[in-house]
Write an enzyme that holds these catalytic residues in place. Structure first.
Site, PDB file in Angstrom:
ATOM      1  CG  ASP A 261      -3.145   3.902   4.281  1.00 53.88           C
ATOM      2  OD1 ASP A 261      -4.160   4.105   4.996  1.00 53.88           O
ATOM      3  OD2 ASP A 261      -3.009   3.560   3.308  1.00 53.88           O
TER       4      ASP A 261
ATOM      5  CE  LYS B 145      -8.313  -2.675   5.268  1.00 50.84           C
ATOM      6  NZ  LYS B 145      -8.484  -3.727   4.389  1.00 50.84           N
TER       7      LYS B 145
ATOM      8  CD1 TRP C 163      -2.122  -2.124   2.000  1.00 53.62           C
ATOM      9  CD2 TRP C 163      -2.809  -1.709   0.219  1.00 53.62           C
ATOM     10  NE1 TRP C 163      -2.841  -3.167   1.588  1.00 53.62           N
ATOM     11  CE2 TRP C 163      -3.260  -2.610   0.457  1.00 53.62           C
ATOM     12  CE3 TRP C 163      -3.149  -0.994  -1.063  1.00 53.62           C
ATOM     13  CZ2 TRP C 163      -4.411  -3.212  -0.315  1.00 53.62           C
ATOM     14  CZ3 TRP C 163      -4.238  -1.599  -1.937  1.00 53.62           C
ATOM     15  CH2 TRP C 163      -4.651  -2.775  -1.639  1.00 53.62           C
TER      16      TRP C 163
HETATM   17  C1  LIG Z   1      -3.212  -0.083   4.741  1.00 52.98           C
HETATM   18  C2  LIG Z   1      -4.203   0.049   3.443  1.00 52.98           C
HETATM   19  N1  LIG Z   1      -3.950   1.120   2.735  1.00 52.98           N
HETATM   20  C3  LIG Z   1      -5.102   1.073   1.478  1.00 52.98           C
HETATM   21  C4  LIG Z   1      -5.869   0.273   1.077  1.00 52.98           C
HETATM   22  C5  LIG Z   1      -6.649   0.429  -0.100  1.00 52.98           C
HETATM   23  O1  LIG Z   1      -7.748   0.763   0.415  1.00 52.98           O
HETATM   24  P1  LIG Z   1      -8.954   1.202  -0.748  1.00 52.98           P
HETATM   25  O2  LIG Z   1      -9.386  -0.283  -1.140  1.00 52.98           O
HETATM   26  O3  LIG Z   1      -9.998   1.378   0.036  1.00 52.98           O
HETATM   27  O4  LIG Z   1      -8.643   2.086  -1.800  1.00 52.98           O
HETATM   28  C6  LIG Z   1      -5.836  -0.868   1.841  1.00 52.98           C
HETATM   29  C7  LIG Z   1      -6.819  -1.921   1.402  1.00 52.98           C
HETATM   30  O5  LIG Z   1      -6.796  -3.103   2.141  1.00 52.98           O
HETATM   31  C8  LIG Z   1      -4.994  -1.021   3.037  1.00 52.98           C
HETATM   32  O6  LIG Z   1      -5.049  -2.044   3.936  1.00 52.98           O
END
Ligand SMILES: Cc1ncc(COP(=O)(O)O)c(C=O)c1O
Length: 361
Positions: A172, A196, A102
């Site tokens: 994030d 989550k 991520w």
């Molecule tokens: C730490 C983290 N950041 C970003 C994301 C991406 O999120 P989204 O699918 O809401 O764009 C996730 C998805 O699991 C994640 O766990």
């Protein structure tokens, strides 16, 4: 109705009480004769939900006056792009700590917008840990420093988050938001997809420092400016009405449980019990995260062979333990222990692990 133990990484388990409450009012919300799904986002009913959610969030995280929360669409992935679009002007450099897939995706978006560099990375170790802040290389006068507090795929987490030290901190927190108390004042911007700890998929939360927001770029389309959504009170365009409604119920539930500190205490105990079960049989179970970086939210481990991992996931499912297959990039087993996953779920899992190793070890 039989509800099984759900360890999926997201969208993930929600408190049963929250689902029941939504079910009970699905056809007729608060005597209005219609569902909340059929209700205008400009209605007094929804305004009240949004105001209540904001008030609860402010209480739960102790959000100071200097910061403002906004509800948006697009998931954390949209935030990956919006952060640099707003806060990475030409002539400046943003720094990213790479701790998994991520954060790499976040960096990739920043590099489309402008100059963004890696301040630290544990990629050469398979992202098994959080790099020691003492070794971070943050350029002088960086536009911001971006972190990922919990790495959903690799199962690592910042045990403590760094403090703001000159450079604006952006974090994030998608997979550990509201799992523990945080000091919001240390961050220029926090963002999280809801799916989550917070609620269902669809809504994305950002908490921005108002002063920092004043420095944001205005040469981007209105929709992608945080300022637009702040000015609109999260109602610039049609918000995720149902997801915010559900999130408001989850926030109510977290408050009733005792808030972020109570969540942290319970999450700590859940993680302690599961890691103890892994560490009890090092000949069979092998945790992937380095000690000191182990996540309390996503616990990732391997078994001696892929065949055994497959059998583990299948037999666990048959025993009522869902969502244990590891992410495809890592393999193995992953158990996500978000707020709504109870100690009873963890105890059922560790008991299953004991039986499984007896049969196969
Ligand atoms: C730490 C983290 N950041 C970003 C994301 C991406 O999120 P989204 O699918 O809401 O764009 C996730 C998805 O699991 C994640 O766990």
């Amino acid at each position: 109705v039989t509800r099984l133990f759900n360890f999926v990484a997201g969208p993930s388990a929600l408190p049963t009480e929250v689902l029941e409450s939504a079910q009970s009012e699905l056809l007729d919300y608060a005597g209005t004769g219609k569902s909340i799904l059929e209700t205008s986002h400009r209605s007094p009913e929804f305004m009240e939900i949004l105001d209540t959610a904001n008030a609860r969030l402010t209480r739960l995280l102790g959000i100071p006056e200097t910061h403002v929360a906004v509800w948006m669409h697009g998931g954390a992935s949209a935030q990956f792009a919006m952060v640099p679009m707003n806060f990475l002007p030409e002539g400046q450099t943003a720094a990213y700590v790479l701790t998994g897939v991520w954060s790499k995706k976040a960096l990739r978006e920043a590099q489309v917008v402008g100059d963004a560099v890696v301040a630290a990375s544990t990629e050469d170790r398979g992202f098994d840990s959080i790099p020691d802040p003492a070794g971070w290389d943050v350029p002088q006068g960086a536009a911001y420093l971006h972190l990922t507090s919990n790495n959903t795929i690799y199962g690592t987490q910042f045990a403590t988050l760094p403090e703001r030290d000159g450079v604006p901190l952006v974090c994030d927190m998608s997979s550990d938001f509201l799992s523990r108390p945080i000091d919001v004042s240390q961050f220029a911007l926090i963002y999280a997809g809801a799916q989550k700890n917070l609620g269902p998929a669809g809504v994305t939360l950002a908490i921005v420092d108002r002063g920092w927001l004043e420095t944001a770029r205005t040469d981007i389309p209105h929709f992608f400016r945080y300022q637009t959504h702040v000015d609109g009170g999260s109602l610039y365009n049609t918000p995720c009405v149902f997801a915010i409604y559900m999130t408001n119920k989850v926030l109510e539930w977290v408050e009733a449980q005792g808030g972020a500190e109570a969540m942290a205490a319970r999450n700590g105990e859940k993680a302690r019990r599961l890691y103890a079960a892994i560490d009890a049989r090092p000949d069979f179970y092998r945790g992937l995260a380095a000690s000191g970086s182990r996540s309390q939210m996503n616990v990732v481990w391997r078994l001696p062979s892929e065949a055994l991992e497959k059998a583990f996931v299948a037999e666990a499912k048959a025993a009522g333990l869902l969502g244990l297959k590891g992410h495809r990039t890592v393999g193995g087993i992953r158990a996500s222990l978000y707020n709504a996953v109870g100690l009873d779920a963890v105890d059922a899992l560790t008991a299953f692990m004991g039986d499984f190793v007896e049969k196969n070890g």
